[in-house]
Design a protein around this motif. Structure first.
Motif, mmCIF file in Angstrom:
data_model
loop_
_atom_site.group_PDB
_atom_site.id
_atom_site.type_symbol
_atom_site.label_atom_id
_atom_site.label_comp_id
_atom_site.label_asym_id
_atom_site.label_seq_id
_atom_site.Cartn_x
_atom_site.Cartn_y
_atom_site.Cartn_z
ATOM 1 N N THR A 1 -15.110 -2.859 -1.744
ATOM 2 C CA THR A 1 -14.649 -2.433 -0.423
ATOM 3 C C THR A 1 -14.292 -0.960 -0.504
ATOM 4 O OG1 THR A 1 -13.777 -4.630 0.027
ATOM 5 C CG2 THR A 1 -12.947 -2.821 1.405
ATOM 6 N N TYR A 2 -14.920 -0.159 0.340
ATOM 7 C CA TYR A 2 -14.694 1.291 0.364
ATOM 8 C C TYR A 2 -13.932 1.630 1.647
ATOM 9 C CZ TYR A 2 -18.441 1.350 -3.142
ATOM 10 O OH TYR A 2 -19.222 1.135 -4.264
ATOM 11 N N THR A 3 -12.642 1.882 1.514
ATOM 12 C CA THR A 3 -11.811 2.179 2.679
ATOM 13 C C THR A 3 -11.320 3.619 2.615
ATOM 14 O OG1 THR A 3 -11.069 -0.127 2.808
ATOM 15 C CG2 THR A 3 -9.749 1.512 3.988
ATOM 16 N N VAL A 4 -11.451 4.323 3.715
ATOM 17 C CA VAL A 4 -10.904 5.673 3.827
ATOM 18 C C VAL A 4 -9.847 5.667 4.929
ATOM 19 C CG1 VAL A 4 -12.984 6.821 2.982
ATOM 20 C CG2 VAL A 4 -12.732 6.396 5.422
ATOM 21 N N THR A 5 -8.968 6.631 4.889
ATOM 22 C CA THR A 5 -7.870 6.675 5.850
ATOM 23 C C THR A 5 -8.003 7.868 6.789
ATOM 24 O OG1 THR A 5 -6.371 8.095 4.569
ATOM 25 C CG2 THR A 5 -6.387 5.741 4.035
ATOM 26 N N THR A 6 -7.187 7.819 7.818
ATOM 27 C CA THR A 6 -7.115 8.945 8.759
ATOM 28 C C THR A 6 -6.302 10.088 8.176
ATOM 29 O OG1 THR A 6 -5.092 8.114 9.784
ATOM 30 C CG2 THR A 6 -7.186 7.338 10.711
ATOM 31 N N GLY A 7 -5.539 9.797 7.131
ATOM 32 C CA GLY A 7 -4.615 10.786 6.588
ATOM 33 C C GLY A 7 -3.252 10.710 7.240
ATOM 34 N N GLN A 8 -3.118 9.868 8.267
ATOM 35 C CA GLN A 8 -1.849 9.727 8.981
ATOM 36 C C GLN A 8 -1.003 8.649 8.314
ATOM 37 O OE1 GLN A 8 -2.226 8.467 13.049
ATOM 38 N NE2 GLN A 8 -0.028 8.471 13.427
ATOM 39 N N VAL A 9 0.243 8.965 8.021
ATOM 40 C CA VAL A 9 1.150 8.006 7.411
ATOM 41 C C VAL A 9 1.613 7.019 8.470
ATOM 42 C CG1 VAL A 9 3.362 7.689 6.238
ATOM 43 C CG2 VAL A 9 1.911 9.645 5.650
ATOM 44 N N ALA A 10 1.419 5.720 8.185
ATOM 45 C CA ALA A 10 1.875 4.677 9.108
ATOM 46 C C ALA A 10 3.372 4.455 8.955
ATOM 47 C CB ALA A 10 1.111 3.385 8.849
ATOM 48 N N PHE A 11 3.806 4.317 7.711
ATOM 49 C CA PHE A 11 5.233 4.183 7.417
ATOM 50 C C PHE A 11 5.436 4.362 5.917
ATOM 51 C CE2 PHE A 11 3.507 -0.118 7.354
ATOM 52 C CZ PHE A 11 3.957 -0.616 6.141
ATOM 53 N N ARG A 12 6.695 4.460 5.518
ATOM 54 C CA ARG A 12 7.059 4.574 4.107
ATOM 55 C C ARG A 12 7.962 3.405 3.747
ATOM 56 N NH1 ARG A 12 6.795 9.609 6.300
ATOM 57 N NH2 ARG A 12 5.561 11.172 5.141
ATOM 58 N N ARG A 13 7.754 2.862 2.550
ATOM 59 C CA ARG A 13 8.573 1.740 2.100
ATOM 60 C C ARG A 13 8.691 1.804 0.589
ATOM 61 N NH1 ARG A 13 9.570 -3.978 3.680
ATOM 62 N NH2 ARG A 13 9.849 -5.134 1.752
ATOM 63 N N ASP A 14 9.907 1.714 0.092
ATOM 64 C CA ASP A 14 10.170 1.706 -1.350
ATOM 65 C C ASP A 14 9.496 2.878 -2.061
ATOM 66 O OD1 ASP A 14 11.646 -0.643 -1.029
ATOM 67 O OD2 ASP A 14 9.874 -1.912 -1.363
ATOM 68 N N GLY A 15 9.492 4.026 -1.434
ATOM 69 C CA GLY A 15 8.923 5.215 -2.043
ATOM 70 C C GLY A 15 7.413 5.329 -1.933
ATOM 71 N N ASN A 16 6.760 4.376 -1.253
ATOM 72 C CA ASN A 16 5.313 4.406 -1.092
ATOM 73 C C ASN A 16 4.937 4.754 0.338
ATOM 74 O OD1 ASN A 16 4.660 3.498 -3.793
ATOM 75 N ND2 ASN A 16 5.425 1.496 -3.165
ATOM 76 N N GLU A 17 3.853 5.474 0.485
ATOM 77 C CA GLU A 17 3.348 5.821 1.811
ATOM 78 C C GLU A 17 2.154 4.936 2.142
ATOM 79 O OE1 GLU A 17 2.503 10.011 1.557
ATOM 80 O OE2 GLU A 17 4.532 10.533 2.221
ATOM 81 N N TYR A 18 2.176 4.338 3.316
ATOM 82 C CA TYR A 18 1.079 3.502 3.806
ATOM 83 C C TYR A 18 0.330 4.301 4.870
ATOM 84 C CZ TYR A 18 3.343 -0.390 1.429
ATOM 85 O OH TYR A 18 3.893 -1.205 0.474
ATOM 86 N N TYR A 19 -0.983 4.394 4.720
ATOM 87 C CA TYR A 19 -1.803 5.199 5.613
ATOM 88 C C TYR A 19 -2.662 4.317 6.512
ATOM 89 C CZ TYR A 19 -0.629 9.236 2.723
ATOM 90 O OH TYR A 19 0.050 10.237 2.061
ATOM 91 N N TYR A 20 -2.926 4.811 7.709
ATOM 92 C CA TYR A 20 -3.826 4.103 8.611
ATOM 93 C C TYR A 20 -5.263 4.232 8.122
ATOM 94 C CZ TYR A 20 -0.199 3.418 12.165
ATOM 95 O OH TYR A 20 0.926 3.021 12.839
ATOM 96 N N ALA A 21 -5.962 3.123 8.082
ATOM 97 C CA ALA A 21 -7.377 3.129 7.708
ATOM 98 C C ALA A 21 -8.216 3.593 8.892
ATOM 99 C CB ALA A 21 -7.809 1.733 7.282
ATOM 100 N N SER A 22 -9.354 4.211 8.591
ATOM 101 C CA SER A 22 -10.248 4.657 9.660
ATOM 102 C C SER A 22 -11.651 4.064 9.518
ATOM 103 C CB SER A 22 -10.352 6.185 9.677
ATOM 104 O OG SER A 22 -10.883 6.667 8.453
ATOM 105 N N ASP A 23 -12.057 3.740 8.304
ATOM 106 C CA ASP A 23 -13.396 3.211 8.072
ATOM 107 C C ASP A 23 -13.357 2.386 6.792
ATOM 108 O OD1 ASP A 23 -16.585 3.985 8.769
ATOM 109 O OD2 ASP A 23 -16.214 3.379 6.717
ATOM 110 N N SER A 24 -13.975 1.207 6.833
ATOM 111 C CA SER A 24 -13.961 0.357 5.639
ATOM 112 C C SER A 24 -15.271 -0.419 5.562
ATOM 113 C CB SER A 24 -12.777 -0.610 5.693
ATOM 114 O OG SER A 24 -12.692 -1.358 4.495
ATOM 115 N N ASP A 25 -16.109 -0.035 4.615
ATOM 116 C CA ASP A 25 -17.397 -0.695 4.408
ATOM 117 C C ASP A 25 -17.317 -1.604 3.182
ATOM 118 O OD1 ASP A 25 -18.513 0.765 6.521
ATOM 119 O OD2 ASP A 25 -19.050 2.416 5.186
#
Length: 202
Positions: free
Chosen positions: A123-147
């Motif tokens: 699975t090849y997923t790329v993100t928009t670069g936009q942070v969705a939220f932060r939790r426990d020191g980790n940043e979660y990014y919005y996906a934009s394309d996933s093949d």
């Protein structure tokens, strides 16, 4: 959605990809590439290819109902590759996936030959670069394309053959696994591996 996945049992936990879908993007839209090498080991008929991906999505939708996942099949990407049934494999135009076309596409036979021996699917997923939220020191990014690309030279079998075929890999199990990555799930890990930082996914 992701907050539900963040909950773990006492025995297992999840290693996350840190890529999630904006709820406004649901249902998650997906396509199938029309590339399929004639006579290949993954020469499953196109109707079965479609049905197995739909069933694999539904495995997540129905098994994790509180996450409210949804998906929508958008069709075959006709002309996405050029490999008619009567074309010798060596003459096929092998169009690979694009990480920037914003069209979540499934590919059989690894047309761009990206994957090595022993790999079932990726699975090849790329993100928009936009942070969705932060939790426990980790940043979660919005996906934009996933093949998702299924490898060639794999002895794929359908679900009906499980238990009767002497060899082969069930495509539905691999598709369900890869779709889990597409939703943002990493590999499951033993709890001590997670706490020690030894659980790494791909």
């Amino acid at each position: 959605m992701i907050s539900l996945f963040l909950l773990s049992t006492t025995a297992h936990a999840w290693n996350h990809t840190y890529r999630i879908w904006n709820r406004e993007q649901l249902p998650l839209k997906w396509y199938m590439s029309d590339y399929r090498m004639p006579g290949s080991s993954s020469d499953l008929d196109q109707e079965y290819q479609l049905n197995v991906i739909t069933k694999s999505y539904d495995n997540w939708v129905f098994d994790v109902p509180c996450a409210q996942l949804s998906h929508e099949y958008m069709g075959i990407r006709e002309g996405h590759s050029d490999c008619p049934e009567d074309t010798p494999p060596e003459e096929c135009i092998r169009e690979g996936r694009s990480s920037s076309d914003l069209m979540n596409t499934f590919y059989y036979d690894d047309p761009a030959e990206e994957q090595g021996a022993g790999v079932l699917g990726v699975t090849y997923t790329v993100t928009t670069g936009q942070v969705a939220f932060r939790r426990d020191g980790n940043e979660y990014y919005y996906a934009s394309d996933s093949d998702i690309v299924f490898s060639k030279d794999v002895g794929w079998i359908n679900s009906d053959q499980v238990g009767t075929a002497c060899s082969g890999t069930p495509i539905e199990a691999v598709a369900t696994h890869e779709i889990g990555h597409q939703w943002g799930m990493g590999h499951s890990c033993e709890e001590n591996d997670v706490t020690s930082g030894n659980c790494e996914g791909d």
